[in-house]
Design a protein around this motif. Structure first.
Motif, PDB file in Angstrom:
ATOM      1  N   VAL A 114       0.844  -1.205   0.000  1.00 38.45           N
ATOM      2  CA  VAL A 114       0.000   0.000   0.000  1.00 38.45           C
ATOM      3  C   VAL A 114       0.877   1.251   0.000  1.00 38.45           C
ATOM      4  O   VAL A 114       0.623   2.201  -0.757  1.00 38.45           O
ATOM      5  CB  VAL A 114      -0.957   0.002   1.220  1.00 38.45           C
ATOM      6  CG1 VAL A 114      -1.629   1.351   1.385  1.00 38.45           C
ATOM      7  CG2 VAL A 114      -1.988  -1.097   1.078  1.00 38.45           C
ATOM      8  N   ALA A 115       1.919   1.254   0.817  1.00 31.73           N
ATOM      9  CA  ALA A 115       2.820   2.412   0.892  1.00 31.73           C
ATOM     10  C   ALA A 115       3.530   2.642  -0.443  1.00 31.73           C
ATOM     11  O   ALA A 115       3.690   3.791  -0.878  1.00 31.73           O
ATOM     12  CB  ALA A 115       3.839   2.218   2.010  1.00 31.73           C
ATOM     13  N   MET A 116       3.944   1.559  -1.113  1.00 28.70           N
ATOM     14  CA  MET A 116       4.607   1.695  -2.421  1.00 28.70           C
ATOM     15  C   MET A 116       3.642   2.251  -3.461  1.00 28.70           C
ATOM     16  O   MET A 116       4.003   3.119  -4.256  1.00 28.70           O
ATOM     17  CB  MET A 116       5.167   0.354  -2.905  1.00 28.70           C
ATOM     18  CG  MET A 116       6.319  -0.202  -2.087  1.00 28.70           C
ATOM     19  SD  MET A 116       7.785   0.864  -2.060  1.00 28.70           S
ATOM     20  CE  MET A 116       7.565   1.710  -0.487  1.00 28.70           C
ATOM     21  N   ARG A 117       2.412   1.764  -3.438  1.00 31.31           N
ATOM     22  CA  ARG A 117       1.407   2.270  -4.390  1.00 31.31           C
ATOM     23  C   ARG A 117       1.137   3.755  -4.154  1.00 31.31           C
ATOM     24  O   ARG A 117       1.011   4.536  -5.105  1.00 31.31           O
ATOM     25  CB  ARG A 117       0.111   1.479  -4.267  1.00 31.31           C
ATOM     26  CG  ARG A 117       0.232   0.065  -4.772  1.00 31.31           C
ATOM     27  CD  ARG A 117      -1.101  -0.675  -4.684  1.00 31.31           C
ATOM     28  NE  ARG A 117      -0.891  -2.063  -5.016  1.00 31.31           N
ATOM     29  CZ  ARG A 117      -0.998  -3.071  -4.141  1.00 31.31           C
ATOM     30  NH1 ARG A 117      -1.359  -2.847  -2.904  1.00 31.31           N
ATOM     31  NH2 ARG A 117      -0.769  -4.305  -4.528  1.00 31.31           N
ATOM     32  N   GLU A 118       1.024   4.130  -2.911  1.00 28.20           N
ATOM     33  CA  GLU A 118       0.757   5.536  -2.579  1.00 28.20           C
ATOM     34  C   GLU A 118       1.938   6.415  -2.979  1.00 28.20           C
ATOM     35  O   GLU A 118       1.750   7.497  -3.554  1.00 28.20           O
ATOM     36  CB  GLU A 118       0.450   5.695  -1.092  1.00 28.20           C
ATOM     37  CG  GLU A 118       0.080   7.091  -0.669  1.00 28.20           C
ATOM     38  CD  GLU A 118      -1.176   7.649  -1.338  1.00 28.20           C
ATOM     39  OE1 GLU A 118      -1.280   8.890  -1.442  1.00 28.20           O
ATOM     40  OE2 GLU A 118      -2.050   6.866  -1.756  1.00 28.20           O
ATOM     41  N   ALA A 119       3.162   5.970  -2.688  1.00 29.51           N
ATOM     42  CA  ALA A 119       4.351   6.741  -3.058  1.00 29.51           C
ATOM     43  C   ALA A 119       4.443   6.895  -4.576  1.00 29.51           C
ATOM     44  O   ALA A 119       4.796   7.965  -5.086  1.00 29.51           O
ATOM     45  CB  ALA A 119       5.610   6.067  -2.505  1.00 29.51           C
ATOM     46  N   GLU A 143       1.818  12.147  -9.691  1.00 33.07           N
ATOM     47  CA  GLU A 143       1.090  13.416  -9.572  1.00 33.07           C
ATOM     48  C   GLU A 143       2.019  14.599  -9.323  1.00 33.07           C
ATOM     49  O   GLU A 143       1.562  15.739  -9.223  1.00 33.07           O
ATOM     50  CB  GLU A 143       0.069  13.319  -8.431  1.00 33.07           C
ATOM     51  CG  GLU A 143      -1.053  12.332  -8.707  1.00 33.07           C
ATOM     52  CD  GLU A 143      -1.946  12.104  -7.505  1.00 33.07           C
ATOM     53  OE1 GLU A 143      -1.624  12.573  -6.386  1.00 33.07           O
ATOM     54  OE2 GLU A 143      -2.986  11.441  -7.684  1.00 33.07           O
ATOM     55  N   GLY A 144       3.330  14.333  -9.194  1.00 37.74           N
ATOM     56  CA  GLY A 144       4.295  15.398  -8.944  1.00 37.74           C
ATOM     57  C   GLY A 144       4.250  15.915  -7.524  1.00 37.74           C
ATOM     58  O   GLY A 144       4.711  17.016  -7.239  1.00 37.74           O
ATOM     59  N   LYS A 145       3.726  15.123  -6.601  1.00 37.32           N
ATOM     60  CA  LYS A 145       3.570  15.548  -5.212  1.00 37.32           C
ATOM     61  C   LYS A 145       4.547  14.873  -4.257  1.00 37.32           C
ATOM     62  O   LYS A 145       4.495  15.101  -3.062  1.00 37.32           O
ATOM     63  CB  LYS A 145       2.142  15.260  -4.736  1.00 37.32           C
ATOM     64  CG  LYS A 145       1.086  16.001  -5.501  1.00 37.32           C
ATOM     65  CD  LYS A 145      -0.284  15.630  -5.014  1.00 37.32           C
ATOM     66  CE  LYS A 145      -1.372  16.312  -5.824  1.00 37.32           C
ATOM     67  NZ  LYS A 145      -2.705  15.864  -5.423  1.00 37.32           N
ATOM     68  N   GLY A 146       5.403  14.035  -4.760  1.00 38.96           N
ATOM     69  CA  GLY A 146       6.343  13.348  -3.886  1.00 38.96           C
ATOM     70  C   GLY A 146       7.410  12.647  -4.691  1.00 38.96           C
ATOM     71  O   GLY A 146       7.252  12.403  -5.881  1.00 38.96           O
ATOM     72  N   ASN A 147       8.495  12.338  -4.018  1.00 37.53           N
ATOM     73  CA  ASN A 147       9.592  11.678  -4.699  1.00 37.53           C
ATOM     74  C   ASN A 147      10.231  10.652  -3.779  1.00 37.53           C
ATOM     75  O   ASN A 147      11.443  10.568  -3.663  1.00 37.53           O
ATOM     76  CB  ASN A 147      10.616  12.711  -5.177  1.00 37.53           C
ATOM     77  CG  ASN A 147      11.520  12.150  -6.243  1.00 37.53           C
ATOM     78  OD1 ASN A 147      11.239  11.126  -6.839  1.00 37.53           O
ATOM     79  ND2 ASN A 147      12.630  12.824  -6.478  1.00 37.53           N
TER      80      ASN A 147
END
Length: 84
Positions: free
Chosen positions: A34-39, A45-49
């Protein structure tokens, strides 16, 4: 590396890498998936890296399911069935 190893074992046992978030056989693997999918979603979306290209490539090589599996896949996996 432990999660990658667990994912490879999961694929060998179930024939896919669509680990459900509520995976009873290894709850930590389910949470990690779940964490990998969210990341990944945030990166797209350009909201995290939080995921680098190397990690994405490694997961892609294993055929990681970037989208949460449908409920019937989760149910079959949690009941130790194989969904193809």
């Amino acid at each position: 590396r432990k999660h990658i190893s667990d994912l490879a074992d999961f694929r060998a046992n179930h024939g896919h890498t669509a680990v459900p978030g509520n995976y009873k056989g290894n709850p930590v693997l389910g949470e990690w998936a779940v964490a990998m999918r969210e990341a990944y979603k945030l990166r797209i979306e350009g909201k995290g890296n939080l995921l680098d290209e190397e990690k994405i490539a490694e997961l892609d090589t294993l055929g990681f399911g970037w989208i949460e599996p449908p409920q019937e896949v989760a149910d079959a996996t949690n009941n130790e069935g194989t969904f193809c």
